[in-house]
Design a protein around this motif. Sequence first.
Motif, PDB file in Angstrom:
ATOM      1  N   ARG A 318       0.834  -1.200   0.000  1.00 36.80           N
ATOM      2  CA  ARG A 318       0.000   0.000   0.000  1.00 36.80           C
ATOM      3  C   ARG A 318       0.869   1.250   0.000  1.00 36.80           C
ATOM      4  NH1 ARG A 318      -2.563  -0.931   4.370  1.00 36.80           N
ATOM      5  NH2 ARG A 318      -4.136  -2.263   3.416  1.00 36.80           N
ATOM      6  N   ASN A 319       1.929   1.227   0.805  1.00 40.53           N
ATOM      7  CA  ASN A 319       2.852   2.360   0.855  1.00 40.53           C
ATOM      8  C   ASN A 319       3.578   2.535  -0.476  1.00 40.53           C
ATOM      9  OD1 ASN A 319       4.271   4.473   2.332  1.00 40.53           O
ATOM     10  ND2 ASN A 319       6.063   3.126   2.235  1.00 40.53           N
ATOM     11  N   ASP A 320       3.973   1.415  -1.107  1.00 42.91           N
ATOM     12  CA  ASP A 320       4.628   1.491  -2.414  1.00 42.91           C
ATOM     13  C   ASP A 320       3.693   2.069  -3.467  1.00 42.91           C
ATOM     14  OD1 ASP A 320       6.887   0.403  -1.327  1.00 42.91           O
ATOM     15  OD2 ASP A 320       6.529  -1.634  -2.076  1.00 42.91           O
ATOM     16  N   ASP A 321       2.411   1.683  -3.415  1.00 41.71           N
ATOM     17  CA  ASP A 321       1.431   2.221  -4.363  1.00 41.71           C
ATOM     18  C   ASP A 321       1.276   3.726  -4.192  1.00 41.71           C
ATOM     19  OD1 ASP A 321       1.012  -0.272  -5.398  1.00 41.71           O
ATOM     20  OD2 ASP A 321      -0.812  -0.675  -4.234  1.00 41.71           O
ATOM     21  N   ARG A 322       1.259   4.190  -2.928  1.00 43.90           N
ATOM     22  CA  ARG A 322       1.144   5.630  -2.677  1.00 43.90           C
ATOM     23  C   ARG A 322       2.343   6.379  -3.230  1.00 43.90           C
ATOM     24  NH1 ARG A 322      -0.790   5.137   3.644  1.00 43.90           N
ATOM     25  NH2 ARG A 322      -2.993   4.598   3.236  1.00 43.90           N
ATOM     26  N   LYS A 323       3.547   5.808  -3.050  1.00 46.49           N
ATOM     27  CA  LYS A 323       4.754   6.457  -3.570  1.00 46.49           C
ATOM     28  C   LYS A 323       4.728   6.536  -5.086  1.00 46.49           C
ATOM     29  CE  LYS A 323       7.931   5.247   0.204  1.00 46.49           C
ATOM     30  NZ  LYS A 323       9.125   4.449   0.582  1.00 46.49           N
TER      31      LYS A 323
END
Length: 343
Positions: A318-323
Motif C-alpha cells: 500500500r505504501n509502495d502504491d502511494r509512492k
Amino acid sequence: MEITPLIWLITIAVTIAFFVYEFFAHVRTPHEPTVGESARWSAFYIGLALLFGVVIGAVWGWDFGGEYYAGYLTEKALSIDNLFVFLLIMTGFAVPKKYQQKVLMIGIVIALIMRGAFIAVGAALIDNFSWIFYLFGALLLFLAYRQAFSHGESDPANGRFMKFVRRHLAVTEEYHGDKLTVKLDGKRFVTPMLLTIVAIGFIDLVFAVDSIPAIYGLTNEAYIVFTANAFALMGLRQLYFLIGGLLERLVYLAQGLAVILAFIGVKLVFHALHVNELPFINGGEPLLWVPEIPIWFSLLFIGATIAVATVASLAKTRNDDRKKDRSRIEGEPVIHADDETKR
C-alpha cells in the motif's frame, strides 16, 4: 490416538469423493470462476476444516485438536505459497484463464498423492528411527534459509527441468483447447497444457519435501498429518481465483514461512534431543532437561507469524502504491489556468 482401518478407509473415500465432485461440478466445463463462486466455496472448505478440528478435539482430546489446527495453519500457509508458484508457472506458460481450473485441479491432486506417499514414508521412519527428527530438523532449517533468501529467483516455467522436457518432447507452440496431446500432420505433439501440468507436478514434489517434515514437527500422528494436508489442499483452487491479485501483494509471505519452518526445525531438534538414542550424543541417553515446546505455543506462534507477515505485506505494498502515485503526479506537467483558457 487410535485410528482404525475403517476410519482411514472412510477418510480417504470422503477425500476422493470431494475431489471427484469438484471435477464434475466445477472443472469439467472450462470457465473462469466468479469472485462470488470462489468466495462461497473457499469459505465452505475453510469452515469444514475448522469443524473437523473440533471433531478431533471432541473425540480424541484437545491436545490432538491443537496439533491438527497448528498443522492445518502451517500447511495452508505453505499451500498459499504453492499457489504463488502455480501463478508464476501459468503466467510463464500463458495458460488461458478458462483452462486454469483444470491445471490447478490436476496439480492439487498430484500434490495430495505425493504428500500421501511422503506421509507414509515419514510415519514409517518415525516409528523405527528416532534419529530421523534430527534429519527433519536440519532439513527444515535449510529450507527456512532457502525460503528466506532464494524465493522467487527462478522462473519455474523455464527452469532446467522444463528445458530438459522440451528437448526430449515435440511441443506445439499453441494451446488446442484443454487437450494434453494433439496429432498434427500425422505426428503426435504434446501441448503447453501438458508441459504446465508436468511443471506443477515437479513443483508439488519440491513442496512435499517442505511440508511433510514441517507438520511432523507438530504431530507424530499420521492421521492428523494426512487430514491437515487434505483440508489445506481442498478449496485451494477457489482460493487461487479469489486472492489471485492479492498473491502478488504478499511480499513477506516467504519470510513469514521461513520463520515458521525455522521454528518447527528448532522444535524438532529439541524433540530429537529429548528422545535421543544416538550413542555419540550424551552417551545415547535422552537429554531430559531440553524443553519440549508445547503445541499451544506452536499454534500461537504460527498464527501470529502468518498474521504479521500478511499485515506487513499489505502495509508495504500500500505504501509502495502511494509512492508510485505521488511520483506520477509530481512528474506530470502542471497546467495553469491561463493555458487551459487558451485551449
